[in-house]
Write a protein that holds these residues in place. Sequence first.
Motif, PDB file in Angstrom:
ATOM      1  N   PHE A  27      96.950  24.280  47.493  1.00  0.00           N
ATOM      2  CA  PHE A  27      96.584  24.902  48.772  1.00  0.00           C
ATOM      3  C   PHE A  27      96.785  26.417  48.702  1.00  0.00           C
ATOM      4  O   PHE A  27      95.897  27.184  49.108  1.00  0.00           O
ATOM      5  N   ALA A  28      97.922  26.856  48.197  1.00  0.00           N
ATOM      6  CA  ALA A  28      98.182  28.294  48.065  1.00  0.00           C
ATOM      7  C   ALA A  28      97.136  28.937  47.153  1.00  0.00           C
ATOM      8  O   ALA A  28      96.620  30.023  47.449  1.00  0.00           O
ATOM      9  N   GLN A  29      96.822  28.274  46.057  1.00  0.00           N
ATOM     10  CA  GLN A  29      95.818  28.811  45.131  1.00  0.00           C
ATOM     11  C   GLN A  29      94.457  28.909  45.807  1.00  0.00           C
ATOM     12  O   GLN A  29      93.716  29.869  45.570  1.00  0.00           O
ATOM     13  N   SER A  30      94.118  27.949  46.658  1.00  0.00           N
ATOM     14  CA  SER A  30      92.805  27.977  47.314  1.00  0.00           C
ATOM     15  C   SER A  30      92.662  29.179  48.246  1.00  0.00           C
ATOM     16  O   SER A  30      91.549  29.626  48.510  1.00  0.00           O
ATOM     17  N   LEU A  31      93.773  29.693  48.727  1.00  0.00           N
ATOM     18  CA  LEU A  31      93.753  30.869  49.598  1.00  0.00           C
ATOM     19  C   LEU A  31      93.880  32.180  48.819  1.00  0.00           C
ATOM     20  O   LEU A  31      93.743  33.253  49.399  1.00  0.00           O
ATOM     21  N   GLY A  32      94.176  32.081  47.530  1.00  0.00           N
ATOM     22  CA  GLY A  32      94.357  33.278  46.717  1.00  0.00           C
ATOM     23  C   GLY A  32      95.782  33.795  46.702  1.00  0.00           C
ATOM     24  O   GLY A  32      96.030  34.929  46.292  1.00  0.00           O
ATOM     25  N   ILE A  33      96.739  32.984  47.125  1.00  0.00           N
ATOM     26  CA  ILE A  33      98.147  33.392  47.103  1.00  0.00           C
ATOM     27  C   ILE A  33      98.629  33.396  45.650  1.00  0.00           C
ATOM     28  O   ILE A  33      98.419  32.444  44.915  1.00  0.00           O
ATOM     29  N   GLU A  34      99.284  34.490  45.284  1.00  0.00           N
ATOM     30  CA  GLU A  34      99.788  34.651  43.914  1.00  0.00           C
ATOM     31  C   GLU A  34     101.301  34.829  43.955  1.00  0.00           C
ATOM     32  O   GLU A  34     101.828  35.660  44.705  1.00  0.00           O
ATOM     33  N   LEU A  35     102.006  34.048  43.155  1.00  0.00           N
ATOM     34  CA  LEU A  35     103.452  34.177  43.021  1.00  0.00           C
ATOM     35  C   LEU A  35     103.740  35.361  42.100  1.00  0.00           C
ATOM     36  O   LEU A  35     103.274  35.394  40.966  1.00  0.00           O
ATOM     37  N   LEU A  47      99.146  38.090  48.977  1.00  0.00           N
ATOM     38  CA  LEU A  47      97.837  37.612  49.391  1.00  0.00           C
ATOM     39  C   LEU A  47      97.041  38.789  49.909  1.00  0.00           C
ATOM     40  O   LEU A  47      97.538  39.568  50.725  1.00  0.00           O
ATOM     41  N   GLU A  48      95.810  38.928  49.433  1.00  0.00           N
ATOM     42  CA  GLU A  48      94.912  39.923  50.006  1.00  0.00           C
ATOM     43  C   GLU A  48      94.088  39.235  51.087  1.00  0.00           C
ATOM     44  O   GLU A  48      93.429  38.225  50.837  1.00  0.00           O
ATOM     45  N   VAL A  49      94.145  39.794  52.282  1.00  0.00           N
ATOM     46  CA  VAL A  49      93.448  39.197  53.430  1.00  0.00           C
ATOM     47  C   VAL A  49      91.942  39.329  53.232  1.00  0.00           C
ATOM     48  O   VAL A  49      91.421  40.421  53.025  1.00  0.00           O
ATOM     49  N   GLN A  50      91.260  38.193  53.302  1.00  0.00           N
ATOM     50  CA  GLN A  50      89.806  38.135  53.177  1.00  0.00           C
ATOM     51  C   GLN A  50      89.182  38.098  54.576  1.00  0.00           C
ATOM     52  O   GLN A  50      89.840  37.752  55.555  1.00  0.00           O
ATOM     53  N   SER A  51      87.905  38.422  54.654  1.00  0.00           N
ATOM     54  CA  SER A  51      87.226  38.488  55.954  1.00  0.00           C
ATOM     55  C   SER A  51      87.212  37.143  56.688  1.00  0.00           C
ATOM     56  O   SER A  51      87.181  37.107  57.916  1.00  0.00           O
ATOM     57  N   HIS A  52      87.250  36.035  55.964  1.00  0.00           N
ATOM     58  CA  HIS A  52      87.236  34.718  56.608  1.00  0.00           C
ATOM     59  C   HIS A  52      88.628  34.274  57.085  1.00  0.00           C
ATOM     60  O   HIS A  52      88.772  33.199  57.640  1.00  0.00           O
ATOM     61  N   MET A  53      89.641  35.111  56.896  1.00  0.00           N
ATOM     62  CA  MET A  53      91.016  34.766  57.277  1.00  0.00           C
ATOM     63  C   MET A  53      91.441  35.382  58.603  1.00  0.00           C
ATOM     64  O   MET A  53      92.617  35.409  58.930  1.00  0.00           O
ATOM     65  N   VAL A  54      90.474  35.859  59.367  1.00  0.00           N
ATOM     66  CA  VAL A  54      90.802  36.535  60.620  1.00  0.00           C
ATOM     67  C   VAL A  54      90.506  35.646  61.821  1.00  0.00           C
ATOM     68  O   VAL A  54      89.758  34.676  61.731  1.00  0.00           O
ATOM     69  N   ASN A  55      91.080  36.038  62.948  1.00  0.00           N
ATOM     70  CA  ASN A  55      90.837  35.332  64.200  1.00  0.00           C
ATOM     71  C   ASN A  55      89.688  36.005  64.956  1.00  0.00           C
ATOM     72  O   ASN A  55      89.020  36.899  64.425  1.00  0.00           O
ATOM     73  N   ALA A  56      89.486  35.619  66.182  1.00  0.00           N
ATOM     74  CA  ALA A  56      88.381  36.148  66.991  1.00  0.00           C
ATOM     75  C   ALA A  56      88.527  37.641  67.297  1.00  0.00           C
ATOM     76  O   ALA A  56      87.563  38.280  67.708  1.00  0.00           O
ATOM     77  N   TYR A  57      89.694  38.187  67.069  1.00  0.00           N
ATOM     78  CA  TYR A  57      89.948  39.606  67.361  1.00  0.00           C
ATOM     79  C   TYR A  57      89.884  40.487  66.120  1.00  0.00           C
ATOM     80  O   TYR A  57      90.149  41.678  66.188  1.00  0.00           O
ATOM     81  N   GLY A  58      89.574  39.877  64.976  1.00  0.00           N
ATOM     82  CA  GLY A  58      89.427  40.632  63.737  1.00  0.00           C
ATOM     83  C   GLY A  58      90.724  40.914  63.006  1.00  0.00           C
ATOM     84  O   GLY A  58      90.737  41.667  62.033  1.00  0.00           O
ATOM     85  N   THR A  59      91.815  40.295  63.457  1.00  0.00           N
ATOM     86  CA  THR A  59      93.085  40.459  62.743  1.00  0.00           C
ATOM     87  C   THR A  59      93.421  39.148  62.031  1.00  0.00           C
ATOM     88  O   THR A  59      92.895  38.085  62.378  1.00  0.00           O
ATOM     89  N   VAL A  60      94.290  39.239  61.040  1.00  0.00           N
ATOM     90  CA  VAL A  60      94.616  38.056  60.251  1.00  0.00           C
ATOM     91  C   VAL A  60      95.146  36.943  61.159  1.00  0.00           C
ATOM     92  O   VAL A  60      95.929  37.193  62.081  1.00  0.00           O
ATOM     93  N   HIS A  61      94.679  35.756  60.908  1.00  0.00           N
ATOM     94  CA  HIS A  61      95.085  34.586  61.674  1.00  0.00           C
ATOM     95  C   HIS A  61      96.565  34.303  61.399  1.00  0.00           C
ATOM     96  O   HIS A  61      97.021  34.390  60.266  1.00  0.00           O
ATOM     97  N   GLY A  62      97.302  33.948  62.441  1.00  0.00           N
ATOM     98  CA  GLY A  62      98.722  33.641  62.284  1.00  0.00           C
ATOM     99  C   GLY A  62      98.978  32.532  61.284  1.00  0.00           C
ATOM    100  O   GLY A  62      99.981  32.536  60.572  1.00  0.00           O
TER     101      GLY A  62
END
Length: 151
Positions: A27-35, A47-62
């Motif tokens: 799961f972590a790998q699927s999101l691009g999380i690197e140890l 983790l580098e925040v990708q454009s698909h990881m944001v909420n309706a307000y354009g900020t990273v989803h909790g």
Amino acid sequence: MKKRIDENEIHTKHYEEILNRVKNDPFAQSLGIELTRFEAGFAEAVLEVQSHMVNAYGTVHGAVMYTLADHAFSVACNAYGRTSFGLSTNIQFIESAKPGDKLTARATEVKRNFRIGFYRVEIFHGETLLATMEATSYRKDHYFIPLDENL
């Protein structure tokens, strides 16, 4: 009388084996999380925040920040080769992040005993603290690596 197990010795002796196990989280790998750091009772993941990881307000989803913190926590509490899992977490979101931001989560062991481990996780973007998480792990009797008989 049974000899007390030195879990720091286990971490040192079986470091590569434990590392290979904890870093291969699908799961972590699927999101691009690197140890990026792994020590006894400590883990750092990025983790580098990708454009698909944001909420309706354009900020990273909790949920993305929580997942990053939870992964670092999972790695830190399993650092001794003993099967541990999250029992309780409490996260506080302080600042937001946006696509392109590089987030770093650092999980630090506060205290552990035979059954329970206590951890503090902090998430940063650069020097800015974005979130903190307090986490408690349950430590099973099972080690997920083979132990030497003389430990």
